[in-house]
Design an enzyme around this catalytic site. Structure first.
Site, PDB file in Angstrom:
ATOM      1  N   GLY A  10     -38.866  44.473  72.842  1.00 34.22           N
ATOM      2  CA  GLY A  10     -39.193  43.512  71.784  1.00 34.22           C
ATOM      3  C   GLY A  10     -39.438  42.154  72.404  1.00 34.22           C
ATOM      4  N   ALA A  11     -40.416  41.421  71.867  1.00 34.44           N
ATOM      5  CA  ALA A  11     -40.810  40.160  72.488  1.00 34.44           C
ATOM      6  C   ALA A  11     -40.919  39.026  71.475  1.00 34.44           C
ATOM      7  CB  ALA A  11     -42.124  40.338  73.246  1.00 34.44           C
ATOM      8  N   GLY A  12     -39.982  38.984  70.528  1.00 33.61           N
ATOM      9  CA  GLY A  12     -39.859  37.800  69.685  1.00 33.61           C
ATOM     10  C   GLY A  12     -38.982  36.786  70.394  1.00 33.61           C
ATOM     11  N   GLY A  15     -36.018  38.262  72.554  1.00 32.48           N
ATOM     12  CA  GLY A  15     -36.482  39.032  73.707  1.00 32.48           C
ATOM     13  C   GLY A  15     -37.079  38.139  74.783  1.00 32.48           C
ATOM     14  N   PHE A 113     -30.493  21.083  55.362  1.00 28.98           N
ATOM     15  CA  PHE A 113     -30.729  22.465  54.982  1.00 28.98           C
ATOM     16  C   PHE A 113     -29.523  22.934  54.174  1.00 28.98           C
ATOM     17  CE2 PHE A 113     -33.624  25.916  56.820  1.00 28.98           C
ATOM     18  CZ  PHE A 113     -34.763  25.178  56.615  1.00 28.98           C
ATOM     19  N   GLN A 233     -29.646  39.375  53.420  1.00 27.82           N
ATOM     20  CA  GLN A 233     -29.956  38.107  52.765  1.00 27.82           C
ATOM     21  C   GLN A 233     -31.253  38.194  51.975  1.00 27.82           C
ATOM     22  OE1 GLN A 233     -31.106  34.233  54.993  1.00 27.82           O
ATOM     23  NE2 GLN A 233     -29.061  33.943  54.158  1.00 27.82           N
ATOM     24  N   HIS A 235     -33.874  35.823  50.323  1.00 28.91           N
ATOM     25  CA  HIS A 235     -34.262  34.414  50.366  1.00 28.91           C
ATOM     26  C   HIS A 235     -34.674  33.982  48.967  1.00 28.91           C
ATOM     27  CE1 HIS A 235     -36.189  30.681  51.468  1.00 28.91           C
ATOM     28  NE2 HIS A 235     -35.755  30.821  52.707  1.00 28.91           N
ATOM     29  N   LEU A 245     -42.887  33.960  52.543  1.00 29.61           N
ATOM     30  CA  LEU A 245     -41.775  33.016  52.509  1.00 29.61           C
ATOM     31  C   LEU A 245     -42.223  31.575  52.260  1.00 29.61           C
ATOM     32  CD1 LEU A 245     -38.748  32.384  53.218  1.00 29.61           C
ATOM     33  CD2 LEU A 245     -39.521  32.106  55.568  1.00 29.61           C
ATOM     34  N   GLU A 248     -37.089  27.007  53.107  1.00 28.86           N
ATOM     35  CA  GLU A 248     -35.997  26.230  52.539  1.00 28.86           C
ATOM     36  C   GLU A 248     -36.221  24.740  52.791  1.00 28.86           C
ATOM     37  OE1 GLU A 248     -32.249  28.078  53.064  1.00 28.86           O
ATOM     38  OE2 GLU A 248     -31.213  26.195  53.408  1.00 28.86           O
ATOM     39  N   ARG A 281     -27.952  30.264  50.511  1.00 30.40           N
ATOM     40  CA  ARG A 281     -29.052  31.093  50.002  1.00 30.40           C
ATOM     41  C   ARG A 281     -28.608  32.163  49.009  1.00 30.40           C
ATOM     42  NH1 ARG A 281     -32.700  31.780  55.518  1.00 30.40           N
ATOM     43  NH2 ARG A 281     -33.521  29.667  55.427  1.00 30.40           N
ATOM     44  N   HIS A 346     -34.904  39.112  53.165  1.00 33.66           N
ATOM     45  CA  HIS A 346     -35.321  38.160  54.184  1.00 33.66           C
ATOM     46  C   HIS A 346     -34.688  38.412  55.544  1.00 33.66           C
ATOM     47  CE1 HIS A 346     -36.821  34.479  55.860  1.00 33.66           C
ATOM     48  NE2 HIS A 346     -35.628  33.945  56.005  1.00 33.66           N
ATOM     49  N   GLU A 370     -31.962  39.314  65.559  1.00 29.18           N
ATOM     50  CA  GLU A 370     -31.641  39.900  64.253  1.00 29.18           C
ATOM     51  C   GLU A 370     -31.171  41.341  64.340  1.00 29.18           C
ATOM     52  OE1 GLU A 370     -34.589  39.320  61.173  1.00 29.18           O
ATOM     53  OE2 GLU A 370     -33.498  40.603  59.771  1.00 29.18           O
ATOM     54  N   ARG A 381     -26.064  34.360  56.151  1.00 29.61           N
ATOM     55  CA  ARG A 381     -26.574  33.456  57.184  1.00 29.61           C
ATOM     56  C   ARG A 381     -27.041  32.153  56.560  1.00 29.61           C
ATOM     57  NH1 ARG A 381     -31.473  31.965  58.981  1.00 29.61           N
ATOM     58  NH2 ARG A 381     -32.704  33.629  58.040  1.00 29.61           N
ATOM     59  N   LEU A 387     -32.836  30.913  64.302  1.00 28.34           N
ATOM     60  CA  LEU A 387     -33.527  30.546  65.543  1.00 28.34           C
ATOM     61  C   LEU A 387     -32.547  30.175  66.657  1.00 28.34           C
ATOM     62  CD1 LEU A 387     -36.712  28.681  64.177  1.00 28.34           C
ATOM     63  CD2 LEU A 387     -36.454  31.071  64.862  1.00 28.34           C
TER      64      LEU A 387
END
Lengths: 611, 296
Positions: A10-12, A15, A113, A233, A235, A245, A248, A281, A346, A370, A381, A387
């Site tokens: 995974g490369a988000g 990763g 937030f 969650q 959202h 999305l 927020e 949330r 979400h 995640e 959360r 992030l």
């Protein structure tokens, strides 16, 4: 067969950060990912990165807010690690050139937030995730880290000792989407799963179609427990027609929620008398659906989010992306009319059980982001905490997998003799598959205990599975099963849950499992066969959805995002504990481990959570 | 096989007949769900105003090709008739066709919200992102083809490797020797400078610009609008030092760099993120001239 020290799946955000950390620790690292890195769903994150950077704020406040937001189901060592490391990691991104929004003095901007006692959400417009993702990928390019993109990892190569705590992960098996080739990837030091969430288990979700819980399902089938899966969650502000999305950040900047009667319901009906729209949330999502259920929803479906009073200049400066999304995906001009919003799936707070170093109970297997449950988010959360989790725990997992020393972890992993077993009368046996040839990754027989053997067996099993799916001429198509599953989850395991409903969902999930035994792939081609890929993903969704529903059934209390009709209070005497579900033969299926509320210097005492 | 061939408009139209029967799909749960949604929507509209609840369909003509499958080795167009819903995008429509009529229909897509950049297609003769193109804005039948000037892998999927190579060729990463030393101290950047690079930083690597560019079509080594824009993001960022900026300009003013651009604005026209690509290229040309004058 490919071979590297560390394989990152995974490369988000998680990763990429893990790969950079492993590379910096001197490892030969490769990323294996079903999407090219810049396509990852981290890019859709909008709001920002919580980090205590400014005077008047400190990591302890961030930790406190996070623990309160988690409804006292976060583990203190994980929560404190997040809060302590987030500032340095955020500044690190700035040093890598990430284009943060700026204040007049040139410092990075922060905004309020939900659930935060200080405006510490560090942002880059309303497209923070996009910038984070691209900045991180730039660092991977800079370092020349090898990326196998459009390679879909379908199975872990693990040894099969009876007790998962004794097992070792030696690599993965991946399927090259472009050519259909199936290959083993040996990991000399470790495998880091960073595969994202399982949002596609639900019908109405903000998540990308690629968010299919692959890492969670693979780890589960290899014997690693999944933790707190019932905590999903929803959202509060997704667009009704598509689930896209709306950040927020809109409420953070002063956006207001109205019902059909034009009432500012967060205050008018006392859902959150202090924080209003900026309550946590879960609180806002329930408030919106309560308005709809009581007949005050717009078109009986959604509520309105109004930002017109912020003025065009401020909106263009900080929320421009929101205008585009509302216009392109809902046909609404946010400058002249309120935007329709409703809760959408979400984020998964739960995931693969890891300690604060990213390690699972299986030697050589790590998880971050995640797909993992450290646990930082517990029952809910906070916005802006996903992030920092990616960069803080992605880095730790990558560094540790490369052989770096982070010290002894305080969080335990894996089933132990002294844990509490569940005694609920479950309507189904979790993980009971009866599906061959693609059953568990490790059967506990103790026959394969070396690297070569486990890889060979895993590759063989995947080739058989794919051959079977492609050669079968008729049967059920995966899309039917998938939409049935998604509908059941959104109907019965959504914001409001009842015992009867969750049991119904479990029954439907079991039907999906049975139907899946007859699944086939109509496209015969080995070239870019997305039919095959989606069919394999659907199997992952079934496994993960089942754990979500099981967790939702056994947890008979109301905590964080998990609301149960018959149990309208948080039960601290009974439920200050994590739900764990393992798929390993000869061991209990559902069990519990107490939450750790003792931090470095203080204990977090559960309090009534009001906003 | 490249889509350039598909530029002859008449050729593929002749091979559509066999696919009509594919339109008769069983009522799957997904279909029922969508049906239910449609009914609810129509009912709502009917009660709100007069409404027009009649069933509309969308006629798609979708490019098909698979090097491995006998009847798809010769490129052809398949017809799909998809029930229309208000707000439906081109991506929604091809997903519907795939999930209900032909599961082998192949295209990249992921986020559905114009940020992953996976689903740039050639729709009615123009490069567009499938997920943010409304069906109601298009004339029918809607032709959906892979991006021109790139090798087709299968159906709507093109080979992106060349695009990625060009993106990587401009040293697409921040380079600064001069980071602040204080604990948790960030580099300062003015709001104006951040604003200056804002549009360039929105690129989602969809490849629409490169596909639309005549120069890129004729010069395989041309860096192309996306890569030049990526370099612009760094070259205009005040956080990088002057020497690095000069280094970047040297990369950009090489034979296959900014000077190849003939300001036709096709890239700017198709960019789904509204990035003023041509202007960025022009600005870099001016910068390069300025630097050269300084050296001479």
């Amino acid at each position: 067969m490919y071979e590297h020290d560390v394989i990152v799946v995974g490369a988000g955000g998680a990763g990429l950060r893990a790969a950079v950390a492993a590379h910096e620790a001197g490892a030969d690292v490769a990323m294996v990912t079903k999407l090219h890195p810049v396509r990852s769903h981290t890019g859709a994150a909008e709001g920002g990165i919580n980090a205590a950077l400014r005077e008047g704020d400190d990591w302890e406040l961030h930790a406190y807010d996070t623990m309160k937001g988690s409804d006292y189901l976060g583990d203190a060592p994980a929560v404190e690690t997040l809060a302590q490391d987030a500032p340095e990691e955020t500044i690190n991104l700035e040093h890598w050139g990430m284009p943060f929004s700026r204040e007049d003095d040139g410092t990075v901007s922060q905004r309020p937030f939900g659930g935060l006692s200080f405006p510490r959400t560090t942002y880059a417009g309303a497209e923070t995730g996009h910038h984070l993702l691209h900045t991180m990928y730039e660092q991977v390019v800079k370092r020349g880290i090898e990326v196998y993109d459009e390679w879909f990892v379908t199975r872990l190569a693990v040894t099969d000792e009876p007790d998962p705590n004794d097992r070792t992960c030696h690599g993965v098996v991946a399927y090259d989407v472009q050519t259909g080739k199936i290959e083993g990837f040996k990991a000399r030091k470790g495998v880091v799963l960073a595969t994202g969430g399982p949002g596609q288990a639900f019908d109405h979700t903000t998540n990308a179609v690629s968010c299919t819980g692959d890492g969670q399902a693979m780890a589960y089938r290899a014997g690693a427990p999944l933790e707190d899966m019932e905590f999903i969650q929803f959202h509060p502000t997704s667009l009704p027609s598509t689930g896209v999305l709306i950040s927020e950040g809109v409420r953070g900047e002063g956006g207001i929620l109205y019902n059909d009667e034009g009432e500012r319901f967060m205050f008018e009906y006392g859902y959150a008398n202090n924080s209003g729209e900026l309550a946590s949330r879960d609180v806002v999502a329930r408030a919106e659906l309560t308005e709809v259920n009581e007949g005050r929803g717009v078109n009986d479906e959604y509520v309105h989010l109004d930002m017109r009073h912020l003025g065009e200049e401020r909106i263009m400066d900080r929320l421009e992306n929101i205008l585009h999304l509302a216009e392109d995906f809902e046909g609404v001009d946010g400058l002249v009319e309120p935007m329709p919003v409703k809760p959408g799936q979400h984020y998964a707070m739960g995931g693969i059980e890891t300690d604060e170093n990213g390690a699972t109970c299986i030697d050589g297997l790590y998880a971050a982001g995640e797909c993992a449950c450290v646990s930082v988010h517990g029952g809910n959360r906070l916005g802006g905490n996903a992030l920092p989790e990616l960069i803080v725990f992605g880095k730790r997992a990558g560094y540790h997998a490369a052989g770096g020393d982070l010290g002894e972890a305080e969080i335990e992993t894996g089933y132990a003799d002294d844990v509490e077993d569940d005694d609920t009368d479950l309507p189904i046996t979790p993980g009971e598959a009866g599906i061959e040839p693609e059953g568990v990754a490790a059967d506990g027989s103790g026959q394969v205990t070396d690297a070569a053997g486990s890889l060979e067996r895993a590759v063989e099993a995947e080739r058989e599975r794919v051959d079977h799916l492609l050669e079968k001429d008729d049967g059920v198509q995966h899309s039917e099963i998938r939409s049935k599953l998604q509908q059941a989850m959104t109907d019965y395991v959504n914001v409001f849950r009842t015992e009867e409903g969750v049991k119904k969902a479990l029954k439907i999930i079991r039907e999906c499992r049975q139907e899946y035994q007859d699944v086939y792939v109509a496209d015969p081609s080995r070239t870019f066969n997305t039919d095959l890929q989606h069919t394999i993903e659907t199997r992952n969704l079934i496994d993960v959805a089942e754990t979500i529903a099981l967790g939702a059934l056994v947890r008979d209390e109301f905590r964080g995002a998990h609301w149960r009709k018959e149990h309208q209070e948080r039960k601290d005497d009974e439920w200050l504990k994590h739900t764990l579900i393992s798929w390993d033969r000869g061991k209990p299926s559902v069990w519990y481990r107490p939450v750790i509320l003792e931090g470095e210097e203080k204990t977090y005492e559960p309090k009534v959570r009001s906003y | 096989m490249s889509t350039q061939r598909q530029k002859q408009p008449d050729e593929p139209e002749t091979q559509e007949a066999p696919t009509d029967q594919e339109m008769k799909a069983e009522a799957s749960p997904q279909q029922k769900r969508l049906q239910r949604k449609r009914e609810q929507q129509s009912a709502r509209e009917a009660s709100a105003d007069e409404g027009e609840p009649e069933e509309e369909t969308v006629h798609l003509k979708v490019f098909r090709y698979d090097p491995e499958v006998a009847d798809k080795q010769e490129p052809r167009f398949d017809d799909f008739h998809v029930p229309f819903e208000k707000g439906m995008t081109v991506l929604d429509a091809v997903m519907y066709a795939r999930d209900h009529f032909d599961s082998s229909l192949t295209f990249r897509h992921s986020c559905r919200q114009a940020v992953c950049g996976s689903d740039a297609f050639f729709v009615n003769g123009k490069q567009r992102l499938g997920c943010k193109t409304q069906i109601s804005d298009l004339s029918q039948p809607i032709r959906v083809e892979p991006l021109p000037h790139q090798e087709v892998v299968k159906d709507l999927v093109v080979d992106m490797d060349h695009f990625y190579e060009q993106m990587h060729a401009v040293e697409p990463y921040f380079q600064s020797e001069d980071l602040p030393q204080g604990e948790l101290e960030e580099q300062r950047q003015s709001r104006e400078n951040r604003e200056k690079i804002k549009m360039s930083s929105r690129c989602i690597w969809c490849g629409a610009c490169m596909s639309s560019c005549n120069i890129a079509a004729g010069d395989n080594q041309y860096l192309g609008p996306a890569a030049i824009n990526k370099a612009y993001k760094f070259a205009m960022d005040d956080r990088e030092e002057e020497e690095i900026k000069e280094h970047r300009l040297r990369i950009l003013e090489q034979e296959h760099g900014v000077w190849r651009c003939q300001t036709q604005f096709s890239c700017t026209e198709v960019c789904p993120k509204d990035i003023p690509l041509t202007e960025h290229i022009q600005e870099l040309k001016r910068e390069a001239v300025k630097k050269n004058l300084k050296f001479w």
